[in-house]
Design an enzyme around this catalytic site. Sequence first.
Site, PDB file in Angstrom:
ATOM      1  N   HIS A  55      18.558 -16.395   6.620  1.00 22.37           N
ATOM      2  CA  HIS A  55      20.056 -17.062   6.409  1.00 22.37           C
ATOM      3  C   HIS A  55      20.040 -18.025   5.162  1.00 22.37           C
ATOM      4  O   HIS A  55      19.664 -17.853   4.324  1.00 22.37           O
ATOM      5  CB  HIS A  55      19.449 -18.711   7.097  1.00 22.37           C
ATOM      6  CG  HIS A  55      19.388 -18.241   9.542  1.00 22.37           C
ATOM      7  ND1 HIS A  55      19.822 -19.590   9.668  1.00 22.37           N
ATOM      8  CD2 HIS A  55      19.163 -17.729   9.681  1.00 22.37           C
ATOM      9  CE1 HIS A  55      19.499 -19.595  11.183  1.00 22.37           C
ATOM     10  NE2 HIS A  55      19.412 -17.668  11.221  1.00 22.37           N
ATOM     11  N   GLU A  57      20.737 -20.476   3.652  1.00 21.38           N
ATOM     12  CA  GLU A  57      20.180 -21.670   2.933  1.00 21.38           C
ATOM     13  C   GLU A  57      18.657 -21.453   3.055  1.00 21.38           C
ATOM     14  O   GLU A  57      18.220 -21.901   1.746  1.00 21.38           O
ATOM     15  CB  GLU A  57      20.516 -23.114   4.360  1.00 21.38           C
ATOM     16  CG  GLU A  57      21.499 -23.416   4.531  1.00 21.38           C
ATOM     17  CD  GLU A  57      22.491 -22.839   5.618  1.00 21.38           C
ATOM     18  OE1 GLU A  57      23.448 -22.962   6.484  1.00 21.38           O
ATOM     19  OE2 GLU A  57      22.151 -21.972   6.269  1.00 21.38           O
ATOM     20  N   CYS A  85      22.023 -25.026  10.998  1.00 18.03           N
ATOM     21  CA  CYS A  85      21.203 -24.321  11.842  1.00 18.03           C
ATOM     22  C   CYS A  85      19.644 -25.677  11.709  1.00 18.03           C
ATOM     23  O   CYS A  85      19.237 -25.838  10.845  1.00 18.03           O
ATOM     24  CB  CYS A  85      20.732 -23.009  12.624  1.00 18.03           C
ATOM     25  SG  CYS A  85      19.318 -22.370  11.205  1.00 18.03           S
ATOM     26  N   CYS A  88      17.312 -23.748   9.341  1.00 18.78           N
ATOM     27  CA  CYS A  88      17.442 -24.172   7.890  1.00 18.78           C
ATOM     28  C   CYS A  88      17.902 -26.030   7.696  1.00 18.78           C
ATOM     29  O   CYS A  88      17.175 -26.246   6.619  1.00 18.78           O
ATOM     30  CB  CYS A  88      19.302 -23.423   7.946  1.00 18.78           C
ATOM     31  SG  CYS A  88      19.097 -22.219   8.177  1.00 18.78           S
TER      32      CYS A  88
END
Length: 174
Positions: A55, A57, A85, A88
Amino acid sequence: MSKHEIYMKEALQEAREALIAGEFPVGCIMVHEDEIVSRGRRINSRPPHENELDHAEIMALRKLFALHPEIDRSRITVYSTMEPCLMCYVTLLLNGIRTFVYGYEDIMGGGTSLALQELLPLYREMTVAITPHILRRESLALFKNFFGDQENTYWQDSPLARYTLSQLAAESEK
């Protein structure tokens, strides 16, 4: 233009580059004392290397560790085009980050509504600042482009895809 908008534009650029590469259009930057210290974008959201680890992040956090291990992470602001999310969000919290700014809400997996005060002491004692919906419309447009392209199979026909497309209809009625 506010400081949040200036930095969110940088995160949007990361998201655009992810979209150009056919990836889910999430971009993230990390800011420390008015300086961008790390950038990340979603990768591996499509076959053959599709996974849920890469992801934006997490990519930005890994770069931060590599480039600036000395920075006090409690003084970093994370700017993400989509609400982090749960994975993260908690990863960033556990690594000392407490300030979050995002563009578009993740109705399917967003973590920022997690009631930290109801969890075990590790989380209960954390103080977090969250600023939602900075340049939301611009982030929403990137997700509309992604979900509108049948070549992109990531989360197609998901609650997030349906919500995004309904948000676009609502935006165009205004």
